[in-house]
Design a protein around this motif. Sequence first.
Motif, PDB file in Angstrom:
ATOM      1  N   THR A 230       0.813  -1.220   0.000  1.00 32.17           N
ATOM      2  CA  THR A 230       0.000   0.000   0.000  1.00 32.17           C
ATOM      3  C   THR A 230       0.847   1.271   0.000  1.00 32.17           C
ATOM      4  O   THR A 230       0.298   2.370  -0.087  1.00 32.17           O
ATOM      5  N   GLN A 231       2.159   1.120   0.114  1.00 32.89           N
ATOM      6  CA  GLN A 231       3.018   2.298   0.159  1.00 32.89           C
ATOM      7  C   GLN A 231       4.174   2.179  -0.835  1.00 32.89           C
ATOM      8  O   GLN A 231       4.997   1.271  -0.739  1.00 32.89           O
ATOM      9  N   ILE A 232       4.161   3.085  -1.800  1.00 32.45           N
ATOM     10  CA  ILE A 232       5.283   3.239  -2.722  1.00 32.45           C
ATOM     11  C   ILE A 232       5.859   4.621  -2.442  1.00 32.45           C
ATOM     12  O   ILE A 232       5.318   5.638  -2.866  1.00 32.45           O
ATOM     13  N   ASN A 233       6.933   4.628  -1.682  1.00 35.56           N
ATOM     14  CA  ASN A 233       7.490   5.850  -1.131  1.00 35.56           C
ATOM     15  C   ASN A 233       8.614   6.346  -2.034  1.00 35.56           C
ATOM     16  O   ASN A 233       9.565   5.621  -2.299  1.00 35.56           O
ATOM     17  N   THR A 234       8.516   7.614  -2.499  1.00 38.21           N
ATOM     18  CA  THR A 234       9.391   8.095  -3.563  1.00 38.21           C
ATOM     19  C   THR A 234      10.100   9.400  -3.180  1.00 38.21           C
ATOM     20  O   THR A 234       9.827  10.456  -3.756  1.00 38.21           O
ATOM     21  N   PRO A 235      11.021   9.376  -2.233  1.00 43.68           N
ATOM     22  CA  PRO A 235      11.682  10.613  -1.806  1.00 43.68           C
ATOM     23  C   PRO A 235      12.681  11.133  -2.832  1.00 43.68           C
ATOM     24  O   PRO A 235      13.191  10.385  -3.666  1.00 43.68           O
ATOM     25  N   GLY A 236      12.947  12.452  -2.714  1.00 40.55           N
ATOM     26  CA  GLY A 236      13.948  13.092  -3.555  1.00 40.55           C
ATOM     27  C   GLY A 236      13.400  14.293  -4.293  1.00 40.55           C
ATOM     28  O   GLY A 236      12.570  14.147  -5.187  1.00 40.55           O
ATOM     29  N   ASN A 237      13.841  15.497  -3.914  1.00 40.31           N
ATOM     30  CA  ASN A 237      13.495  16.737  -4.628  1.00 40.31           C
ATOM     31  C   ASN A 237      11.991  16.942  -4.797  1.00 40.31           C
ATOM     32  O   ASN A 237      11.530  17.386  -5.850  1.00 40.31           O
ATOM     33  N   THR A 238      11.240  16.645  -3.760  1.00 37.12           N
ATOM     34  CA  THR A 238       9.781  16.711  -3.859  1.00 37.12           C
ATOM     35  C   THR A 238       9.271  18.108  -3.537  1.00 37.12           C
ATOM     36  O   THR A 238       9.447  18.603  -2.427  1.00 37.12           O
ATOM     37  N   ASN A 239       8.630  18.737  -4.515  1.00 37.90           N
ATOM     38  CA  ASN A 239       7.912  19.984  -4.257  1.00 37.90           C
ATOM     39  C   ASN A 239       6.498  19.851  -4.809  1.00 37.90           C
ATOM     40  O   ASN A 239       6.122  18.812  -5.381  1.00 37.90           O
ATOM     41  N   SER A 240       5.681  20.872  -4.650  1.00 41.52           N
ATOM     42  CA  SER A 240       4.284  20.763  -5.069  1.00 41.52           C
ATOM     43  C   SER A 240       4.160  20.617  -6.575  1.00 41.52           C
ATOM     44  O   SER A 240       3.251  19.940  -7.065  1.00 41.52           O
ATOM     45  N   GLU A 241       5.051  21.237  -7.315  1.00 44.00           N
ATOM     46  CA  GLU A 241       5.001  21.167  -8.770  1.00 44.00           C
ATOM     47  C   GLU A 241       5.181  19.741  -9.275  1.00 44.00           C
ATOM     48  O   GLU A 241       4.611  19.346 -10.290  1.00 44.00           O
ATOM     49  N   LEU A 242       5.972  18.970  -8.556  1.00 38.07           N
ATOM     50  CA  LEU A 242       6.304  17.616  -8.989  1.00 38.07           C
ATOM     51  C   LEU A 242       5.264  16.583  -8.578  1.00 38.07           C
ATOM     52  O   LEU A 242       5.185  15.491  -9.166  1.00 38.07           O
ATOM     53  N   MET A 243       4.436  16.891  -7.587  1.00 36.80           N
ATOM     54  CA  MET A 243       3.542  15.885  -7.022  1.00 36.80           C
ATOM     55  C   MET A 243       2.577  15.253  -8.034  1.00 36.80           C
ATOM     56  O   MET A 243       2.389  14.019  -8.014  1.00 36.80           O
ATOM     57  N   PRO A 244       1.935  16.002  -8.924  1.00 39.79           N
ATOM     58  CA  PRO A 244       1.038  15.355  -9.890  1.00 39.79           C
ATOM     59  C   PRO A 244       1.751  14.312 -10.749  1.00 39.79           C
ATOM     60  O   PRO A 244       1.200  13.246 -11.033  1.00 39.79           O
ATOM     61  N   GLU A 245       2.989  14.615 -11.143  1.00 43.37           N
ATOM     62  CA  GLU A 245       3.738  13.672 -11.963  1.00 43.37           C
ATOM     63  C   GLU A 245       4.102  12.429 -11.163  1.00 43.37           C
ATOM     64  O   GLU A 245       4.029  11.298 -11.681  1.00 43.37           O
ATOM     65  N   LEU A 246       4.478  12.608  -9.897  1.00 39.60           N
ATOM     66  CA  LEU A 246       4.797  11.450  -9.067  1.00 39.60           C
ATOM     67  C   LEU A 246       3.587  10.545  -8.898  1.00 39.60           C
ATOM     68  O   LEU A 246       3.708   9.313  -8.915  1.00 39.60           O
ATOM     69  N   ARG A 247       2.418  11.146  -8.747  1.00 44.79           N
ATOM     70  CA  ARG A 247       1.196  10.345  -8.626  1.00 44.79           C
ATOM     71  C   ARG A 247       0.949   9.547  -9.895  1.00 44.79           C
ATOM     72  O   ARG A 247       0.616   8.357  -9.844  1.00 44.79           O
ATOM     73  N   LYS A 248       1.135  10.173 -11.044  1.00 47.30           N
ATOM     74  CA  LYS A 248       0.957   9.466 -12.320  1.00 47.30           C
ATOM     75  C   LYS A 248       1.937   8.310 -12.459  1.00 47.30           C
ATOM     76  O   LYS A 248       1.605   7.266 -13.029  1.00 47.30           O
ATOM     77  N   LEU A 249       3.141   8.491 -11.913  1.00 50.12           N
ATOM     78  CA  LEU A 249       4.159   7.448 -12.019  1.00 50.12           C
ATOM     79  C   LEU A 249       3.918   6.291 -11.057  1.00 50.12           C
ATOM     80  O   LEU A 249       4.570   5.250 -11.163  1.00 50.12           O
ATOM     81  N   GLY A 250       3.022   6.478 -10.085  1.00 44.71           N
ATOM     82  CA  GLY A 250       2.685   5.376  -9.185  1.00 44.71           C
ATOM     83  C   GLY A 250       2.983   5.604  -7.727  1.00 44.71           C
ATOM     84  O   GLY A 250       2.778   4.703  -6.907  1.00 44.71           O
TER      85      GLY A 250
END
Length: 421
Positions: A230-250
């Motif tokens: 239930t957790q795919i944790n993706t740290p590194g250079n995370t800001n609000s601009e990047l969050m939609p793309e991270l969600r799309k990536l999984g």
Amino acid sequence: MYLEHVMESNSQLIKQTIELHQKNKIPPNTWVIDLDQIAANAKILGGTASQNKLITYLMSKQHNRNPYINSVAISQGLHKIVAVDVQGALQCGRYNIPVGHVGHLEQIPRIFIPYILKLNPEVITVYSINQARWINEEAKLQEKIQNIMVRVITDGDVLFDGQEGGIEERELDIFAHQVKKLSNIELIGVTSFPCVRYNETKDDQIKSTQNLETILRAAANLNQMGFSITQINTPGNTNSELMPELRKLGATHVEPGNALLGTTPSNAFRNDCAEKTAFIYLTEISHFYKERAYAYGGGVYHTNYSDQINALIGSTWDEARKNKIRYNFDVVQDIDYHMQFIPNPDLNQTCKIGDSVILAYRTQMQMTRSYILPISGLSGDRELKLHYLFDHANNALDHDFNPVSSERVVKDIEKLIKTYE
């Protein structure tokens, strides 16, 4: 860089800091934190994460786990803290800050596992079956089930020097079968670092790394083995601009840190980031030697951008903003007793003993010997307030620089949080 951003977006932070320093209200070698800007940044990060159905673990090492910063951020929409090491987790526990994730990037030494489990972290990252077994043993003693994640790595992944470790992807099935035999832990997630990386040479591109592909494969394989990932944790250079793309990536979980402070690499090269730089570093000219001016040190943290750092130096805001002097990065020091500056008379650069020195740069405050001073009231109608000065061990100090109880700090934080409601 960051100093220019603060000058444009929050000159009051610099002005008030210089005035307070010149009145002997703030010592040199202090990070001055604008809690109002922290609140604004946290609201953006928390709101964007919620819109994209992401859960945030705030990486708190950059601000030395300061309880004011952590508490304000959580009150404005961030979830819980990720403690990069045991010291961070225990310090958060001291001030009643909820810990969400621990064990990544540093595993929990066996002696500390009982204390970490008492903090009830949502998840602990493990690199080996040994660590999983130790956690299981203690969880059994505490009569609880502890969720764990596994850091999965493979050839070609990005691993920073000194931060290597994890379960090789080709050995994941062996590890998973061993975990199934443990009664008091549940394997519920995968992680790696960095899953996203900044590339300043390609038009401010922020790209996912192979690491993200590795853990997505690992999650799929673990689900096929009967685990519920239930957790795919993706740290590194995370800001609000990047969050939609991270969600799309999984991604399901992200770990903003520098974004809360407004010191991501994007902040260094762009003026349009949603999160603004929320702190400055204050020190003071101590003495001169030949043509060099020496300021009190303790807060130096060299990064790729350190050779681009300038300081504002003066005894007033009007004086300092016209007197920008380059920090002498070329000096190699084992211990940063001082920062060096070389005023250029041809550029009308001057400084004198006792002058305030203002800098802003990307830092890891937990690695410095600096004080931290959270202040509130720079924005809005609220009165400006200096909260407790903290030493490098995260102890709040009284006016005589002696430690005060965490209970007193928590009470003051509770009053502060109500002003942001």
